[in-house]
Design an enzyme around this catalytic site. Sequence first.
Site, PDB file in Angstrom:
ATOM      1  CB  SER A   1      29.782 -46.194 -36.063  1.00  0.00           C
ATOM      2  OG  SER A   1      28.542 -45.647 -36.405  1.00  0.00           O
ATOM      3  N   GLY A   2      29.185 -43.834 -33.672  1.00  0.00           N
ATOM      4  CA  GLY A   2      28.351 -43.490 -32.536  1.00  0.00           C
ATOM      5  C   GLY A   2      29.100 -42.889 -31.376  1.00  0.00           C
TER       6      GLY A   2
ATOM      7  CB  THR B   1      30.037 -36.262 -36.957  1.00  0.00           C
ATOM      8  OG1 THR B   1      30.399 -37.381 -37.779  1.00  0.00           O
ATOM      9  CG2 THR B   1      29.491 -35.158 -37.837  1.00  0.00           C
TER      10      THR B   1
ATOM     11  CG  ASN C   1      26.286 -42.354 -35.050  1.00  0.00           C
ATOM     12  OD1 ASN C   1      25.390 -41.689 -34.546  1.00  0.00           O
ATOM     13  ND2 ASN C   1      27.349 -41.809 -35.590  1.00  0.00           N
TER      14      ASN C   1
ATOM     15  CB  SER D   1      27.550 -43.592 -38.756  1.00  0.00           C
ATOM     16  OG  SER D   1      28.832 -44.130 -38.953  1.00  0.00           O
ATOM     17  CB  SER D   2      31.387 -39.788 -40.827  1.00  0.00           C
ATOM     18  OG  SER D   2      30.939 -38.581 -40.269  1.00  0.00           O
TER      19      SER D   2
ATOM     20  N   GLY E   1      37.205 -45.243 -36.828  1.00  0.00           N
ATOM     21  CA  GLY E   1      37.997 -45.974 -35.845  1.00  0.00           C
ATOM     22  C   GLY E   1      38.149 -47.441 -36.213  1.00  0.00           C
TER      23      GLY E   1
ATOM     24  CD  GLU F   1      34.144 -49.849 -39.011  1.00  0.00           C
ATOM     25  OE1 GLU F   1      33.521 -48.775 -39.027  1.00  0.00           O
ATOM     26  OE2 GLU F   1      34.076 -50.698 -39.925  1.00  0.00           O
TER      27      GLU F   1
END
Length: 984
Positions: A268-269, A273, A327, A330-331, A564, A566
């Site tokens: 995330s971040g 996206t 982020n 974040s998706s 990704g 985590e």
Amino acid sequence: MERGQPVWLRSQASRWGWVPAVIHDREEIVIKGITVIKITLRDDPNGGGDAATEAASSPYLDADLHRSNSISGGDGYYADVEPFEVTLTIDIESAERDELEDIKTRDYEATHRVVGGVDDLIGLTHLHEPAILHALRLRYDADIIYTSTGPILIAINPFKSMPLYTDEVMQRYRLEGEHSSSTATKAPSRPGATKKVVDANDGTRLPPHAYQTADDAYRAMMRGIEMSLSGGAARRQKTQRSRSNQIKDKADDMETPTDQSILVSGESGAGKTVTTKIVLNYFAMLSRLAAEAHDGAEKATDQEVEKQVLQSNPILEAFGNARTIRNDNSSRFGKYININFNQTGRLTGASIDTYLLEKVRLIHQKEGERNFHIFYQFLKSATEEEREEFYLSDMQLEDFALVKQSETFERRDMVSDVDMHREMIEAMDTMGFSSIMVNDIMRLIVTILYAGNMTFTETNRGEACELDENEASLAVSSLLGVSFENLAASLTSRVLFLREGNVTKQLNANQAYKASEALIKAIYGANFDFIVEMINKSIHNEKEVKKRGDKTVSACIGLLDIFGFETFESNTYEQMCINYTNETLQQHFNKHVFKLEQQEYEREGILWKFISFPDNQDVLDLVEMKRVGIMSVLDEQCIVEWGSDDKFVQQLYHRCGGHDRFVATPQQTPYAKFSIEHYAGYVEYSTEEWVEKNKDQLPAASVELIQSSTFDYVTKLQRFVRAEGAGGRGSVAQKSVGAKFMECLRDLRSRIDDTAPHYIRCLKPNDDLLPDEFDPKNIVEQLRYSGVLEAVRVSRAGYPIRYTHGVFMNRYYMLGDLGHDGTKRNKDIHTLAKFIAKHVWKADQRKMKARELLAATEQKQSFSERRKAPKVQKRKKRLNAQSNIDIPDTEEEFDNLDFGTRCAVAGLQLGRTKMFLRREAFDRIETLRVAILWKSAAVIQATLRGKVQRMRYLRLKEATIKCQAIIRYFLTNLEVLRAARKAK
């Protein structure tokens, strides 16, 4: 490792984790019969910089935009490291295999035209963690955020605006793609990978970029379509025959998929996206140009499809993205966008598949995080009419429990929720959402917000409860189109499916809150799935299908934007599913990289046995295997009514406790935790609420509530709701989220397997989202999690060290045999390789005999023991693990081998454009090179010293003769004078 060799030394004193050092002294010693190397390391004041960094600049930036960084020597990155001298004792075997954890070989400093030395990290002479980190650091500080690593494009998020995505830059990569495509038959690229050049510094390609990866995928797809239109197999066979005349490359004989895929991943971040948008914009540009090259009738339609594909992003981001600690956008779901193109290269449609929406975020957000964007966007943008229609009046974000628990209402990236809502409404209009449907969706969003405010009062001594009739519950019943009584009954009771019949059980307040949370998650999840379905109907073109009979062929490019790997302080069911996804994709990635390594070796025409690559199948088995896999054990607890987290943990410890990748320590078991050794390292998981999350079913009473709704939009969502009891008792597929997720993952893997993949790994340089801040430990962790270091491990399993012929000749020319005239006989790389192979083999033989002698000395026997001992058997032939060839024991046997076999035995291979070296062979060659250089230096020094002493001797001799002549002259004069006096 020889004296004077530059290395990287792991150091906790530096924030970089590694510091440049040089081997000051080296000594082999024997400790308890074991030969080890004692080396002394000193700081290298000239190391750690790149001579080209100050002069080089980003190829994308103007001079006034480029940041100047003075990093040469120890004045920059390593200024905080004090001078040091370290003495280490290392195992000689580990040193030869380059398996030392704290010392890694460093490239000799040289001036490079490319910042970091190469655009493709595979071109580094030494490929390991500190070398990769060092190159990425230099490039990032020069505002170069894209770097290739073989088939992977590494993209580091700059956290600032950069002029990398202008129309001018886009056109440069398009023109390069068109040029390379026109010459593809002369220099074909490997399927599924960025085109690799022989020398990373030869400047034949533009620097790495997301546009380049997208263009590679597009051109490869168009070549596949062209082959299909031109006769398929016959055309391919003819092209391959033309290629084999130039390069006999078995890798190119394999079928190249027409369909392509681009896999974008990262934490995330990291910018997944944004990268996905960049790729989509590039495809849209190519499609518009393809439309302009053909008739205008279809052009307008195609442009509308392009616009719709791009406009799907604001909608999906509103309902599927959220602010997290790492982020602001974040998706919270994975998506696979399948983009269809026709034979002219025009975009004709697309479809989107989504994976694992993080619905738990609806109920819980950590401090500093937000719920999904749509709640904030609508409440800040709602008109007076909407507020009146949805009973909002003057209600604000602070009045709703679902969005106020984290006390975070704004975004850090300065993006306006009002502007994003306006953009989403415009996108919905473009995608064909009617105004009535948009209004219904917003009505459902408000319903969910009010549902989070519902409260319950305990009755019957806490064994039952009642729904409080307040503003929130009344608003929910009205907006949802149900009566308050039905709403209360569905949330305060539960239907049990028993063999004797169905039984209704009253719920306590805690259970009622759980039921309301299940209703919230079910409605929102169904709404998200419905929106995705509507988008797919809008962007999917049924008319474009493969029709080979009339010479009309279409192909597709899949774009995967996936979460990704985590690992947090507390990892739960969601992290387990995410990491399982990454394990599955990592296995596919390993196989693909391994396949490219095979093709590289075969393209170079070297003798090589197929190496075994790192495989994580045992981790996948631990998760997915029937009966003994984690998901299977969890599903069993979801089937039975009495299943619970405690029983799941007990069964998990019992069935998985013996697995090599499963760990449950005495410290973990009291807290119902366990760890899994993933490809990226150990991750500890907490099993709290796993059974409930794996079921993710709406109770039957709530299902009946939805079915009784008079709200037409809710009726449309019923088929997306996972209902309790659906499919009959014991139906794991219906009851398990994990089973459905694994099925979708297998389908995704199958689709990717049918394409030629391209990889983009997004990295986040720091956790504070700051520009110009490079956190090395953060980067290394992400390189490990994204599989980049694993790809390096695959590459190192073969011939990890590679030189172009010219570089190899310049570095190792002195290893050739001397002729009678004192000049080097080797005039070409072939002759040099022959002599080097023999040198390496002799060095190996001497080492082997020394070891055998040492072993015999350690195992001395008495005379009686030797008499009783059996006769010594003839030593078995040694086998070269890389080439599967017996290693000869005598020089005669070695000379009888052909050239390729001799090189393979010695651990080196001469390719058509490169020299490939095993780590052991490289160390031997470096040792020989250093020995010859030392010997040559000694000869030069001896000659110079001899000459100096000779000149000194001659000067002394001349001076002595002069002194003697003068003295003799003086003495003779004295004698003459004396004689003259006597004569008088």
